[in-house]
Scaffold this motif. Structure first.
Motif, mmCIF file in Angstrom:
data_model
loop_
_atom_site.group_PDB
_atom_site.id
_atom_site.type_symbol
_atom_site.label_atom_id
_atom_site.label_comp_id
_atom_site.label_asym_id
_atom_site.label_seq_id
_atom_site.Cartn_x
_atom_site.Cartn_y
_atom_site.Cartn_z
ATOM 1 N N PHE A 193 9.277 -0.192 -5.596
ATOM 2 C CA PHE A 193 8.236 0.842 -5.548
ATOM 3 C C PHE A 193 8.737 1.992 -4.692
ATOM 4 N N HIS A 194 8.699 3.189 -5.267
ATOM 5 C CA HIS A 194 9.060 4.375 -4.486
ATOM 6 C C HIS A 194 7.781 4.968 -3.891
ATOM 7 N N MET A 195 7.683 4.913 -2.582
ATOM 8 C CA MET A 195 6.502 5.427 -1.879
ATOM 9 C C MET A 195 6.799 6.823 -1.351
ATOM 10 N N ARG A 196 6.093 7.797 -1.886
ATOM 11 C CA ARG A 196 6.187 9.170 -1.381
ATOM 12 C C ARG A 196 4.837 9.555 -0.803
ATOM 13 N N ILE A 197 4.854 10.022 0.438
ATOM 14 C CA ILE A 197 3.638 10.407 1.145
ATOM 15 C C ILE A 197 3.783 11.857 1.579
ATOM 16 N N THR A 198 2.770 12.659 1.349
ATOM 17 C CA THR A 198 2.755 14.047 1.826
ATOM 18 C C THR A 198 1.432 14.319 2.528
ATOM 19 N N HIS A 199 1.510 15.095 3.601
ATOM 20 C CA HIS A 199 0.296 15.415 4.347
ATOM 21 C C HIS A 199 0.605 16.517 5.355
ATOM 22 N N PRO A 200 -0.425 17.186 5.893
ATOM 23 C CA PRO A 200 -0.194 18.164 6.960
ATOM 24 C C PRO A 200 0.407 17.477 8.183
ATOM 25 N N ARG A 201 1.348 18.133 8.833
ATOM 26 C CA ARG A 201 2.019 17.548 9.989
ATOM 27 C C ARG A 201 1.041 17.273 11.127
ATOM 28 N N ARG A 202 0.182 18.214 11.447
ATOM 29 C CA ARG A 202 -0.696 18.194 12.616
ATOM 30 C C ARG A 202 0.143 18.139 13.897
ATOM 31 N N GLU A 203 -0.501 18.449 15.018
ATOM 32 C CA GLU A 203 0.237 18.519 16.290
ATOM 33 C C GLU A 203 0.636 17.148 16.825
ATOM 34 N N PRO A 242 -3.038 -4.777 4.451
ATOM 35 C CA PRO A 242 -1.985 -4.304 3.546
ATOM 36 C C PRO A 242 -1.012 -3.374 4.251
ATOM 37 N N THR A 243 0.254 -3.467 3.860
ATOM 38 C CA THR A 243 1.202 -2.452 4.299
ATOM 39 C C THR A 243 0.856 -1.141 3.602
ATOM 40 N N GLU A 244 1.451 -0.070 4.067
ATOM 41 C CA GLU A 244 1.178 1.210 3.411
ATOM 42 C C GLU A 244 1.630 1.193 1.951
ATOM 43 N N ALA A 245 2.783 0.579 1.686
ATOM 44 C CA ALA A 245 3.273 0.526 0.310
ATOM 45 C C ALA A 245 2.338 -0.308 -0.567
ATOM 46 N N GLU A 246 1.860 -1.437 -0.042
ATOM 47 C CA GLU A 246 0.930 -2.268 -0.814
ATOM 48 C C GLU A 246 -0.365 -1.514 -1.085
ATOM 49 N N TRP A 247 -0.862 -0.820 -0.077
ATOM 50 C CA TRP A 247 -2.100 -0.059 -0.257
ATOM 51 C C TRP A 247 -1.898 1.034 -1.312
ATOM 52 N N GLN A 248 -0.813 1.789 -1.199
ATOM 53 C CA GLN A 248 -0.593 2.910 -2.103
ATOM 54 C C GLN A 248 -0.316 2.424 -3.535
ATOM 55 N N LEU A 259 -6.485 2.037 -4.460
ATOM 56 C CA LEU A 259 -7.920 1.744 -4.441
ATOM 57 C C LEU A 259 -8.648 2.563 -3.375
ATOM 58 N N ALA A 260 -8.449 3.840 -3.343
ATOM 59 C CA ALA A 260 -9.013 4.676 -2.282
ATOM 60 C C ALA A 260 -10.532 4.687 -2.305
ATOM 61 N N THR A 261 -11.112 4.708 -1.125
ATOM 62 C CA THR A 261 -12.554 4.849 -0.953
ATOM 63 C C THR A 261 -12.806 5.940 0.081
ATOM 64 N N PRO A 262 -14.021 6.494 0.117
ATOM 65 C CA PRO A 262 -14.310 7.555 1.103
ATOM 66 C C PRO A 262 -14.583 7.015 2.493
ATOM 67 N N LEU A 263 -13.784 6.044 2.911
ATOM 68 C CA LEU A 263 -13.745 5.588 4.300
ATOM 69 C C LEU A 263 -12.280 5.462 4.677
ATOM 70 N N TRP A 264 -11.966 5.692 5.934
ATOM 71 C CA TRP A 264 -10.614 5.428 6.388
ATOM 72 C C TRP A 264 -10.384 3.913 6.411
ATOM 73 N N GLU A 265 -9.165 3.501 6.054
ATOM 74 C CA GLU A 265 -8.838 2.076 6.010
ATOM 75 C C GLU A 265 -7.629 1.801 6.900
ATOM 76 N N ILE A 297 -4.240 9.610 -2.768
ATOM 77 C CA ILE A 297 -3.623 8.293 -2.612
ATOM 78 C C ILE A 297 -2.299 8.411 -1.859
ATOM 79 N N GLU A 298 -1.569 9.511 -2.083
ATOM 80 C CA GLU A 298 -0.237 9.698 -1.506
ATOM 81 C C GLU A 298 -0.296 10.345 -0.125
ATOM 82 N N SER A 299 -1.410 10.177 0.573
ATOM 83 C CA SER A 299 -1.564 10.789 1.892
ATOM 84 C C SER A 299 -1.945 9.714 2.905
#
Length: 599
Positions: A413-423, A512-518, A522-528, A566-568
């Motif tokens: 599985f190739h996991m690519r994640i993109t998101h704002p860096r933040r401080e 779940p690991t991040e790769a397993e989750w991604q 199964l995203a929901t509007p709560l942080w997991e 999903i990729e964030s």
């Protein structure tokens, strides 16, 4: 006519004495025209502050193993840097926005609450001669009356005004009604008229011009204390020299919101040495006659002189990349050369370095102190490692859950994640600047077959686990805070990473690991929560997936809101279970392949 920028007065490059005298007269006239009122005597303590430490309260050097290490931290800081006069207790950002808690909730919910913070932090700092600074974030919720209550409860001496350029009279009134003698400190450059209300400020992102210069506020309000800071610089030498040269303050900031920017051995030594000079001659810098940018006869070498009729100290700043020699005009003592100087002797100032020449004072004790703090700071420290992931807990028994599970086949599985860096940065981009850019992570993972919970763990499931296992968290504060009033089937919240792991382990699962989750998507509007806990030895954090149930806010400083791609993912900085439990964070579990389970 005086040359200037928005932040600095520009002096004359290598002037004659006559040229400097005319320029100095114009500078005195400029100060007289400004005609700022005198500061209140109740804030006179600020005159003795030259070193401010910015404490990110999530650092393990401050809180570890369930206790505040306040006294140990002060001793460690003074060994590394020499004098420490005040400490900013930075408490909420970049955690603000993950849930509905406000900035003041984070002070209230620190381990032990405000009472323990007062007894084990503020009172200990005061006992060690360190002033206490609390933070105010105008872009977040919370009233000025709440700020005043925090100041009173923690017996704070000053308020850091994050992102602000002014000191609103309403804010001053609310705080002063609870406690007198509080200093207000805007983060960004102020208008001149605001100087009357702000005895301290941060000096950052400033335009100091080309050539010899001094900070505008340092000249116009001699009892005002600018604190120089450039948080992302790898070498702090420029800031150390600049602040010492004009008798200003210096912010020492290592943990920048979860990104660690360690000071070099050379910078720590210079900070300690310049602080030692302030220890002996601080009153000269504050109350002496300030003669700015006096002639040195050398291009690229600037000098300020502070004198009281008996003693004087002349500070130098070398703006060039070569050593410069200054020919002394009077008998004096040179601290960095550690010797008595006679008229005509040449004093060498290192490239981009500083020097201090003292007259009219026996320097024996001061030199011994200077050498002592220099030697103490001049040591190698262990390097700060890049963030490293913590190994997942071992599963000790087969799955016992009856919850619906989704089977996921194994494979690459190739996991690519993109998101704002933040401080706060992230695990393979630990640097927090520039904070607005998008960063990407790429990882090729070989997944074993697994099954992931179709939905989030519910309150009923978690309460059943508590009854069956007898689980009791070591710190029960805010544990399952919303469970009693939650509707049937609602996802469990107000659980820490340790709470979630305990539930998963009892079921023969893990997070779940991040790769397993991604991979499952199964995203929901709560942080997991995920099994992605990291530490660099200073800051511990876990990666969250999913998103926030809260609406977006207009502030760029809040954590992301709404359902995220999903990729964030988002970096959630950890301190203690009580504080880490959130109304917006839940979790699900995975059952690993039979080959990975115990027989």
């Amino acid at each position: 006519m005086i040359q200037s920028t928005a932040d600095a007065f520009i002096g004359l490059e290598n002037p004659t004495h006559e040229e400097w005298s005319r320029w100095h007269e114009e500078m005195l006239a400029e100060r007289a025209r400004t005609n700022l009122p005198a500061y209140d005597d109740s804030t006179a303590w600020s005159d003795a502050t030259f070193r401010q430490y910015f404490l990110f309260m999530y650092d393990a050097s401050f809180f570890a193993d369930g206790r505040y290490r306040t006294a140990e931290l002060v001793a460690e800081l003074r060994a590394r840097f020499g004098r420490i006069d005040e400490i900013v207790l930075w408490h909420a950002y970049p955690r603000l926005g993950f849930d509905a808690r406000t900035q003041f909730d984070f002070y209230r919910q620190m381990p032990g609450g405000l009472a323990r913070l007062r007894a084990e932090v503020s009172d200990v700092l005061h006992a060690h001669g360190v002033r206490v600074v609390v933070d105010y974030n105008p872009w977040d919720a919370g009233s000025l009356d709440e700020l005043a209550e925090i100041v009173l409860a923690l017996d704070a001496d000053a308020v850091m005004l994050d992102t602000m350029t002014d000191v609103p009279s309403r804010l001053v009134g609310a705080v002063s009604a609870k406690k007198r003698g509080v200093v207000f400190m805007p983060e960004l450059s102020m208008k001149i008229e605001e100087l009357a209300l702000a005895r301290q400020s941060w000096a950052q992102f400033q335009d100091m011009g080309e050539g010899p210069s001094i900070r505008r506020h340092r000249w116009l309000a001699p009892r005002h204390r600018p604190f120089v800071i450039a948080r992302w610089d790898l070498s702090r030498k420029r800031d150390v020299v600049s602040s010492f040269f004009e008798g200003s303050g210096l912010v020492i900031w290592e943990n920048v919101f979860g990104s660690y920017n360690a000071y070099s051995r050379q910078d720590r030594k210079l900070i300690a040495e310049t602080g030692a000079v302030f220890d002996r001659y601080g009153d000269l810098f504050v109350r002496g006659t300030f003669l700015p940018l006096v002639p040195t006869g050398i291009v690229g070498l600037d000098a300020n002189r502070f004198e009281d009729g008996t003693r004087s100290i002349t500070t130098f700043r070398n703006r060039t990349d070569r050593a410069l020699g200054f020919t002394a005009r009077e008998a004096c003592f040179a601290f960095w050369e550690r010797r008595e100087i006679s008229p005509g002797d040449v004093v060498t100032i290192a490239p981009y370095g500083t020097e201090a020449l003292v007259t009219g004072d026996a320097v024996g004790a001061a030199l011994e102190h200077f050498d002592r703090v220099s030697r103490t700071a001049d040591v190698d420290l262990p390097p700060v490692d890049p963030p490293r992931i913590q190994p997942p807990p071992r599963i000790t028994h087969a799955s016992t859950t009856r919850a619906a599970m989704i089977e996921i086949p194994g494979g690459p599985f190739h996991m690519r994640i993109t998101h704002p860096r933040r401080e706060c940065g992230c695990w393979d981009h630990p640097w927090g600047s520039p904070h607005t850019e998008t960063i990407a992570h790429d990882a090729d993972v070989m997944l074993q077959a697994y099954a992931i919970r179709a939905g989030l763990v519910t309150n009923e499931e978690f309460l059943a686990f508590v009854r069956a296992s007898g689980y009791r968290p070591s710190d029960p504060a805010r544990f399952l805070e919303a469970a009693r009033d939650a509707p049937p089937g609602a996802p469990v919240t107000h659980v820490s990473l340790a709470d979630a792991r305990a539930f998963a382990s009892f079921e023969g699962h893990r997070l779940p690991t991040e790769a397993e989750w991604q991979r499952a998507g199964l995203a929901t509007p709560l942080w997991e929560l995920t099994e992605s806990e990291w530490t660099d030895g200073h800051t511990r954090f876990v990666m969250l997936r999913g998103g926030s149930p809260l609406p977006k806010t207009p502030s760029e400083w809040h954590a992301p809101r709404g359902l995220q791609p999903i990729e964030s993912h988002a970096k959630y900085i950890l301190l203690a279970d009580a504080l880490d439990r959130s109304a917006a964070i839940s979790f699900r579990t995975v059952r690993v392949n039979a080959a990975d389970r115990p027989s």
